[in-house]
Design a protein around this motif. Structure first.
Motif, mmCIF file in Angstrom:
data_model
loop_
_atom_site.group_PDB
_atom_site.id
_atom_site.type_symbol
_atom_site.label_atom_id
_atom_site.label_comp_id
_atom_site.label_asym_id
_atom_site.label_seq_id
_atom_site.Cartn_x
_atom_site.Cartn_y
_atom_site.Cartn_z
ATOM 1 N N UNK A 1 0.854 -1.298 0.090
ATOM 2 C CA UNK A 1 -0.075 0.043 -0.065
ATOM 3 C C UNK A 1 1.036 1.205 0.245
ATOM 4 N N UNK A 2 0.439 2.098 -0.708
ATOM 5 C CA UNK A 2 1.053 3.569 -0.582
ATOM 6 C C UNK A 2 1.071 4.275 0.757
ATOM 7 N N UNK A 3 1.831 4.983 1.134
ATOM 8 C CA UNK A 3 1.644 6.045 2.248
ATOM 9 C C UNK A 3 2.387 7.201 1.839
ATOM 10 N N UNK A 4 1.386 8.051 2.184
ATOM 11 C CA UNK A 4 1.914 9.654 1.854
ATOM 12 C C UNK A 4 1.822 10.530 3.018
ATOM 13 N N UNK A 5 2.789 11.334 2.980
ATOM 14 C CA UNK A 5 2.828 12.320 4.123
ATOM 15 C C UNK A 5 2.717 13.496 3.306
ATOM 16 N N UNK A 6 1.897 14.443 3.904
ATOM 17 C CA UNK A 6 1.770 16.034 3.368
ATOM 18 C C UNK A 6 1.907 17.207 4.527
ATOM 19 N N UNK A 7 2.995 18.055 4.157
ATOM 20 C CA UNK A 7 3.103 19.124 5.143
ATOM 21 C C UNK A 7 2.213 20.213 5.194
ATOM 22 N N UNK A 8 1.540 20.241 6.215
ATOM 23 C CA UNK A 8 0.803 21.407 6.439
ATOM 24 C C UNK A 8 1.158 22.404 7.492
ATOM 25 N N UNK A 9 2.337 22.411 7.863
ATOM 26 C CA UNK A 9 2.989 23.372 8.352
ATOM 27 C C UNK A 9 3.730 24.368 7.461
#
Length: 118
Positions: free
Chosen positions: A57-65
């Protein structure tokens, strides 16, 4: 085939799931697309801090800072990200089953865990 789809739709409604979400999952499964799991980087934390996924499975991090962050595997189980600016994302595919710890090299107190199941 329509009977199977009708049964899935009824089960989804009874369970409180959106038919659109179920339909999207079915389309992805038919296309062979892996599920994508999202981890939001916000307020100097990985959210969720621990995530359980299946191998492949894919894992995606998204920076919201407003500050840059990185994603670095403690045991080098996956390639580290470059510095992620606001709203930038980094994606990996979960490897072999196991527990993977990671951190932000810019802010080492930021940590997270990925549990990969077969």
């Amino acid at each position: 085939m329509n009977t199977i789809i009708s049964k899935i739709a009824i089960a989804a409604l009874l369970s409180g799931f959106s038919l659109f979400a179920v339909a999207d999952e079915m389309k992805d499964a038919a296309r062979g697309n892996a599920k994508e799991n999202k981890i939001e980087i916000k307020d100097f934390a990985f959210n969720p801090q621990t995530i359980t996924v299946k191998s492949g499975e894919k894992i995606t991090w998204i920076n919201r800072d407003e500050e840059p962050h990185t994603v670095v595997s403690v045991g080098k189980q996956f390639k580290k990200s470059s510095a992620l600016d606001t709203d930038q994302a980094y994606t990996i595919v979960a490897g072999a089953p196991g527990t993977y710890s990671y951190f932000c090299s810019v802010h080492p107190k930021m940590t997270g865990t990925i549990v990969v199941t077969p």
